[in-house]
Enzyme design. Structure first.
Site, short mmCIF file in Angstrom:
data_model
loop_
_atom_site.label_atom_id
_atom_site.label_comp_id
_atom_site.label_asym_id
_atom_site.label_seq_id
_atom_site.Cartn_x
_atom_site.Cartn_y
_atom_site.Cartn_z
N ASN A 267 -0.57 12.56 5.67
CA ASN A 267 0.03 11.37 5.06
C ASN A 267 1.45 11.70 4.61
OD1 ASN A 267 -1.30 12.94 3.05
ND2 ASN A 267 -1.49 11.21 1.67
N GLU B 14 4.17 9.86 2.29
CA GLU B 14 4.42 8.74 1.37
C GLU B 14 5.93 8.49 1.21
OE1 GLU B 14 2.16 9.61 -2.19
OE2 GLU B 14 0.27 9.19 -1.16
N CYS C 98 -0.57 6.86 6.72
CA CYS C 98 -1.78 7.68 6.57
C CYS C 98 -1.79 8.82 7.59
CB CYS C 98 -3.02 6.84 6.79
SG CYS C 98 -3.35 5.62 5.53
N GLU D 269 -4.20 9.70 9.59
CA GLU D 269 -4.83 9.34 10.87
C GLU D 269 -3.85 8.64 11.80
OE1 GLU D 269 -5.82 8.78 7.82
OE2 GLU D 269 -8.00 8.60 7.64
N CYS E 281 -9.28 4.79 6.03
CA CYS E 281 -9.09 3.46 5.45
C CYS E 281 -9.23 2.40 6.56
CB CYS E 281 -7.72 3.35 4.78
SG CYS E 281 -6.35 3.17 5.92
N CYS F 218 -6.49 2.26 9.32
CA CYS F 218 -6.61 3.35 10.29
C CYS F 218 -7.79 3.12 11.22
CB CYS F 218 -6.72 4.69 9.58
SG CYS F 218 -5.15 5.16 8.82
#
Ligand code: THU
Length: 127
Positions: A44, A46, A55, A57, A87, A90
């Site tokens: 990830n 940010e 993310c 993935e 999530c 994803c």
């Protein structure tokens, strides 16, 4: 678990070490196994503008698709104290490319639960 899946979980835990998560403090690593045996990893990333973050993935998926890969057999995710599932966004992003095994591991890759993506997202959106 299959030896290649154990290795994939290890790769996800390793990728997690590169996570850039100063806002949530929640570091995630992912490793995506292509049907040809190649593996792409992601973490990830940010951003101060929160929605600009990505993310682990989808970071791995973007790397794989950018390298010309579109057929996947499994993705491993490593995060948190307990095995962490992907999530919703994803799940939808992965579903674009069909079903695959989803290996949900804790941050060290020591505990893992295996699902199929179809199980995690039974009625995905498609055009
Ligand atoms: N995150 C992922 O990388 N993958 C998921 O499936 C769930 C959430 C990241 C996004 C954000 O950087 C942090 O975890 C907290 O939500």
């Amino acid at each position: 678990m299959k030896p290649e899946y154990l290795q994939l979980v290890r790769r996800a835990a390793e990728a997690r070490k590169n996570a850039y998560a100063p806002y949530s403090g929640f570091a995630v690593g992912a490793a995506l196994l292509c049907t040809d045996g190649t593996v792409f990893t992601g973490c990830n990333v940010e951003n101060a503008s929160y929605p600009a973050g990505i993310c682990a993935e989808r970071s791995a998926l973007s790397a794989a698709v950018s390298a010309g890969k579109r057929r996947f057999s499994a993705i491993a995710v490593a995060a948190g104290e307990n095995p962490t599932p992907p999530c919703g966004i994803c799940r939808q992003a992965l579903a674009e490319f069909g079903d695959l095994d989803v290996l949900c591991a804790d941050q060290n890759g020591s505990r893992c639960r295996v699902f199929s993506l179809r199980e995690l997202l039974p009625v995905s959106f498609s055009l």
